[in-house]
Design a protein around this motif. Structure first.
Motif, PDB file in Angstrom:
ATOM      1  N   MET A   1       0.829  -1.202   0.000  1.00 42.53           N
ATOM      2  CA  MET A   1       0.000   0.000   0.000  1.00 42.53           C
ATOM      3  C   MET A   1       0.870   1.261   0.000  1.00 42.53           C
ATOM      4  N   GLN A   2       1.963   1.241   0.771  1.00 43.16           N
ATOM      5  CA  GLN A   2       2.823   2.407   0.836  1.00 43.16           C
ATOM      6  C   GLN A   2       3.394   2.746  -0.541  1.00 43.16           C
ATOM      7  N   ASP A   3       3.854   1.741  -1.305  1.00 47.32           N
ATOM      8  CA  ASP A   3       4.384   2.006  -2.640  1.00 47.32           C
ATOM      9  C   ASP A   3       3.313   2.586  -3.547  1.00 47.32           C
ATOM     10  N   GLU A   4       2.093   2.053  -3.440  1.00 43.76           N
ATOM     11  CA  GLU A   4       0.993   2.565  -4.260  1.00 43.76           C
ATOM     12  C   GLU A   4       0.694   4.020  -3.914  1.00 43.76           C
ATOM     13  N   THR A   5       0.704   4.340  -2.632  1.00 41.83           N
ATOM     14  CA  THR A   5       0.443   5.703  -2.193  1.00 41.83           C
ATOM     15  C   THR A   5       1.533   6.644  -2.681  1.00 41.83           C
ATOM     16  N   ARG A   6       2.779   6.235  -2.522  1.00 37.77           N
ATOM     17  CA  ARG A   6       3.888   7.097  -2.898  1.00 37.77           C
ATOM     18  C   ARG A   6       3.886   7.352  -4.399  1.00 37.77           C
ATOM     19  N   ASN A   7       3.401   6.422  -5.174  1.00 34.85           N
ATOM     20  CA  ASN A   7       3.438   6.540  -6.628  1.00 34.85           C
ATOM     21  C   ASN A   7       2.080   6.873  -7.240  1.00 34.85           C
ATOM     22  N   ILE A   8       1.157   7.396  -6.463  1.00 35.16           N
ATOM     23  CA  ILE A   8      -0.178   7.697  -6.979  1.00 35.16           C
ATOM     24  C   ILE A   8      -0.115   8.661  -8.149  1.00 35.16           C
ATOM     25  N   TYR A   9       0.828   9.582  -8.144  1.00 36.27           N
ATOM     26  CA  TYR A   9       0.954  10.549  -9.230  1.00 36.27           C
ATOM     27  C   TYR A   9       1.379   9.839 -10.518  1.00 36.27           C
ATOM     28  N   LYS A  10       2.297   8.911 -10.382  1.00 36.43           N
ATOM     29  CA  LYS A  10       2.770   8.129 -11.537  1.00 36.43           C
ATOM     30  C   LYS A  10       1.673   7.192 -12.034  1.00 36.43           C
ATOM     31  N   THR A  11       1.010   6.546 -11.096  1.00 34.55           N
ATOM     32  CA  THR A  11      -0.061   5.616 -11.463  1.00 34.55           C
ATOM     33  C   THR A  11      -1.154   6.326 -12.258  1.00 34.55           C
ATOM     34  N   CYS A  12      -1.557   7.503 -11.801  1.00 29.84           N
ATOM     35  CA  CYS A  12      -2.616   8.256 -12.486  1.00 29.84           C
ATOM     36  C   CYS A  12      -2.151   8.770 -13.849  1.00 29.84           C
ATOM     37  N   ARG A  13      -0.888   9.220 -13.919  1.00 33.93           N
ATOM     38  CA  ARG A  13      -0.363   9.693 -15.208  1.00 33.93           C
ATOM     39  C   ARG A  13      -0.350   8.565 -16.224  1.00 33.93           C
ATOM     40  N   LYS A  14       0.143   7.404 -15.798  1.00 35.50           N
ATOM     41  CA  LYS A  14       0.207   6.265 -16.717  1.00 35.50           C
ATOM     42  C   LYS A  14      -1.194   5.816 -17.135  1.00 35.50           C
ATOM     43  N   ALA A  15      -2.139   5.826 -16.198  1.00 32.83           N
ATOM     44  CA  ALA A  15      -3.520   5.446 -16.524  1.00 32.83           C
ATOM     45  C   ALA A  15      -4.119   6.400 -17.545  1.00 32.83           C
ATOM     46  N   ALA A  16      -3.652   7.654 -17.523  1.00 34.91           N
ATOM     47  CA  ALA A  16      -4.133   8.648 -18.493  1.00 34.91           C
ATOM     48  C   ALA A  16      -3.422   8.509 -19.838  1.00 34.91           C
ATOM     49  N   GLY A  17      -2.422   7.628 -19.902  1.00 37.56           N
ATOM     50  CA  GLY A  17      -1.720   7.380 -21.153  1.00 37.56           C
ATOM     51  C   GLY A  17      -0.729   8.467 -21.535  1.00 37.56           C
ATOM     52  N   LEU A  18      -0.157   9.141 -20.547  1.00 34.06           N
ATOM     53  CA  LEU A  18       0.769  10.237 -20.821  1.00 34.06           C
ATOM     54  C   LEU A  18       2.186   9.869 -20.393  1.00 34.06           C
TER      55      LEU A  18
END
Length: 151
Positions: free
Chosen positions: A1-18
């Motif tokens: 969970m901690q890794d997911e939280t720390r990388n939420i910005y990256k996760t959302c950017r990648k999900a947006a395809g950018l």
């Protein structure tokens, strides 16, 4: 969970395809800044997170950012799971029905009518508050899912 939280910005950017480059350009920030946010080296300012949320089309990003950034917020606002509109709607409806079936509103009013929560009432009051937190969490999950579906 901690890794997911720390990388939420990256996760959302990648999900947006950018790519980082494309996102940084559209956000008006440097690639280095975006990289620092995505690796947890720096916390992005609220206005950058708001722009990310708009660009990536995810209201959930703001909720996660504020929970992580502000411990007081985390004490008051419950965790908001990311889910689709149908699941979030079902979750909210089920929590509301459970609250009603348990007559929690009536019990809460009986506890509150003397404007004192005594030691005999505390356990029941706390349980009712937990149920209400579940309803708030479900409502916020639906709000996030709805806003993401509209775009």
């Amino acid at each position: 969970m901690q890794d997911e939280t720390r990388n939420i910005y990256k996760t959302c950017r990648k999900a947006a395809g950018l790519t980082q480059e494309a996102a940084a350009e559209r956000l008006g920030i440097s690639v280095e800044s975006l990289r620092a946010y995505e690796t947890g080296q720096r916390v992005p300012p609220d206005e950058v997170v708001e722009a990310m949320s708009d660009l990536y089309n995810t209201l959930h990003l703001i909720v996660r950012h504020v929970r992580e950034k502000n411990a007081m917020y985390s004490r008051v606002v419950p965790e908001v799971p990311k889910m689709d509109v149908l699941a979030a709607s079902a979750r909210l409806t089920n929590r509301i029905f459970e609250f009603a079936e348990n007559h929690s509103a009536n019990r809460l009013m009986r506890i509150a009518e003397d404007n004192v929560i005594d030691s005999n009432e505390r356990v029941e009051f706390d349980a009712i508050m937990e149920d209400l937190q579940e309803i708030v969490s479900a409502a916020l999950a639906l709000r996030c899912a709805q806003s993401e579906q509209e775009a």
